[in-house]
Design a protein around this motif. Structure first.
Motif, PDB file in Angstrom:
ATOM      1  N   VAL A  79      15.810  10.439   1.109  1.00 35.46           N
ATOM      2  CA  VAL A  79      15.496  11.854   1.009  1.00 35.46           C
ATOM      3  C   VAL A  79      15.136  12.218  -0.432  1.00 35.46           C
ATOM      4  N   GLU A  80      15.745  11.535  -1.399  1.00 30.31           N
ATOM      5  CA  GLU A  80      15.443  11.853  -2.798  1.00 30.31           C
ATOM      6  C   GLU A  80      14.070  11.302  -3.168  1.00 30.31           C
ATOM      7  N   PRO A  81      13.412  11.934  -4.142  1.00 30.06           N
ATOM      8  CA  PRO A  81      12.074  11.457  -4.529  1.00 30.06           C
ATOM      9  C   PRO A  81      12.111  10.032  -5.080  1.00 30.06           C
ATOM     10  N   ARG A  82      11.103   9.256  -4.699  1.00 28.23           N
ATOM     11  CA  ARG A  82      11.001   7.889  -5.212  1.00 28.23           C
ATOM     12  C   ARG A  82      10.518   7.926  -6.648  1.00 28.23           C
ATOM     13  N   PRO A  83      10.881   6.914  -7.413  1.00 29.02           N
ATOM     14  CA  PRO A  83      10.320   6.848  -8.770  1.00 29.02           C
ATOM     15  C   PRO A  83       8.808   6.634  -8.706  1.00 29.02           C
ATOM     16  N   ILE A  84       8.121   7.063  -9.732  1.00 30.72           N
ATOM     17  CA  ILE A  84       6.679   6.858  -9.807  1.00 30.72           C
ATOM     18  C   ILE A  84       6.450   5.405 -10.189  1.00 30.72           C
ATOM     19  N   ASN A  85       5.904   4.634  -9.258  1.00 31.79           N
ATOM     20  CA  ASN A  85       5.722   3.200  -9.449  1.00 31.79           C
ATOM     21  C   ASN A  85       4.247   2.848  -9.250  1.00 31.79           C
ATOM     22  N   PRO A  86       3.538   2.444 -10.313  1.00 39.12           N
ATOM     23  CA  PRO A  86       2.120   2.115 -10.168  1.00 39.12           C
ATOM     24  C   PRO A  86       1.822   1.041  -9.127  1.00 39.12           C
ATOM     25  N   LYS A  87       2.820   0.261  -8.720  1.00 38.34           N
ATOM     26  CA  LYS A  87       2.594  -0.776  -7.719  1.00 38.34           C
ATOM     27  C   LYS A  87       2.879  -0.283  -6.302  1.00 38.34           C
ATOM     28  N   ASP A  88       3.055   1.013  -6.121  1.00 36.72           N
ATOM     29  CA  ASP A  88       3.304   1.589  -4.809  1.00 36.72           C
ATOM     30  C   ASP A  88       1.970   2.012  -4.185  1.00 36.72           C
ATOM     31  N   ASN A  89       1.961   2.320  -2.895  1.00 44.52           N
ATOM     32  CA  ASN A  89       0.765   2.841  -2.237  1.00 44.52           C
ATOM     33  C   ASN A  89       0.289   4.083  -2.968  1.00 44.52           C
ATOM     34  N   HIS A  90      -1.033   4.229  -3.129  1.00 44.81           N
ATOM     35  CA  HIS A  90      -1.556   5.413  -3.804  1.00 44.81           C
ATOM     36  C   HIS A  90      -3.035   5.613  -3.507  1.00 44.81           C
ATOM     37  N   ILE A  91      -3.494   6.826  -3.794  1.00 43.32           N
ATOM     38  CA  ILE A  91      -4.914   7.167  -3.749  1.00 43.32           C
ATOM     39  C   ILE A  91      -5.355   7.222  -5.203  1.00 43.32           C
TER      40      ILE A  91
END
Length: 190
Positions: A79-91
């Motif tokens: 439920v808590e926000p995920r850390p901003i991770n450049p290796k995560d899914n993104h646009i």
């Protein structure tokens, strides 16, 4: 499901380009404000036959379709926000000035993470941040790293076949990619 040997016997599907990205959101209003105010998208008409709340936005040759689901957290174990991770899914979107992007995000009080990609003297600056629902967005100057096909179909071969209208000795995907790249380069040169 096709195995890789079987799939290689078929030509690729006749795709043209990316049309839209569809995202579930808790609040269409909050998400529309984000995509309009932060990224410069414009709300466009959405088919009236839809029986659910949502919005369509468009800019930069791509659409974003928002589908409201207020109980989105019920499907997410975190439920808590995920850390901003450049290796995560993104646009990812190209931008002209990464420094300006960072200043504007700071002015808006938005959290972001930066990264740098370097290859053979070329440098790409990246800025990553989340939309209101935690989907990651990247803004970058990715055009700094050239697009170089890994296949045996050379750019020189493609250009010569483009101008002479001779068939290229490349596969379907190589032909499509190189034709698109050739047209982009021709448009840049004029």
């Amino acid at each position: 499901m096709l195995d890789s040997v079987e799939a290689n016997n078929f030509e690729a599907l006749p795709l043209l380009s990316l049309n839209h990205v569809s995202l579930l959101c808790r609040s269409v209003w909050d998400s529309v404000r984000f995509y309009e105010d932060v990224l410069g998208f414009v709300s466009i008409k959405r088919p009236s036959s839809f029986k659910f709340n949502g919005a369509w936005l468009y800019n930069y040759g791509i659409g974003i379709h928002l589908i409201e689901n207020p109980s989105i957290d019920d499907f997410d174990t975190i439920v808590e926000p995920r850390p901003i991770n450049p290796k995560d899914n993104h646009i990812s979107f190209q931008c002209t000035d990464v420094g300006l992007v960072m200043r504007r995000l700071q002015d808006m009080g938005m959290k972001y993470v930066t990264a740098v990609v370097e290859d053979q003297g070329n440098r790409v600056d990246q800025v990553f941040f989340h939309d209101p629902d935690g989907y990651m967005v990247e803004l970058c100057n990715c055009e700094n790293i050239p697009i170089i096909p890994l296949s045996s179909c050379s750019f020189k071969q493609r250009l010569s076949s483009f101008y002479k209208s001779a068939p290229a000795k490349c596969g379907f995907m190589e032909n499509a990619m190189m034709e698109s790249l050739s047209m982009e380069m021709l448009n840049i040169s004029f």
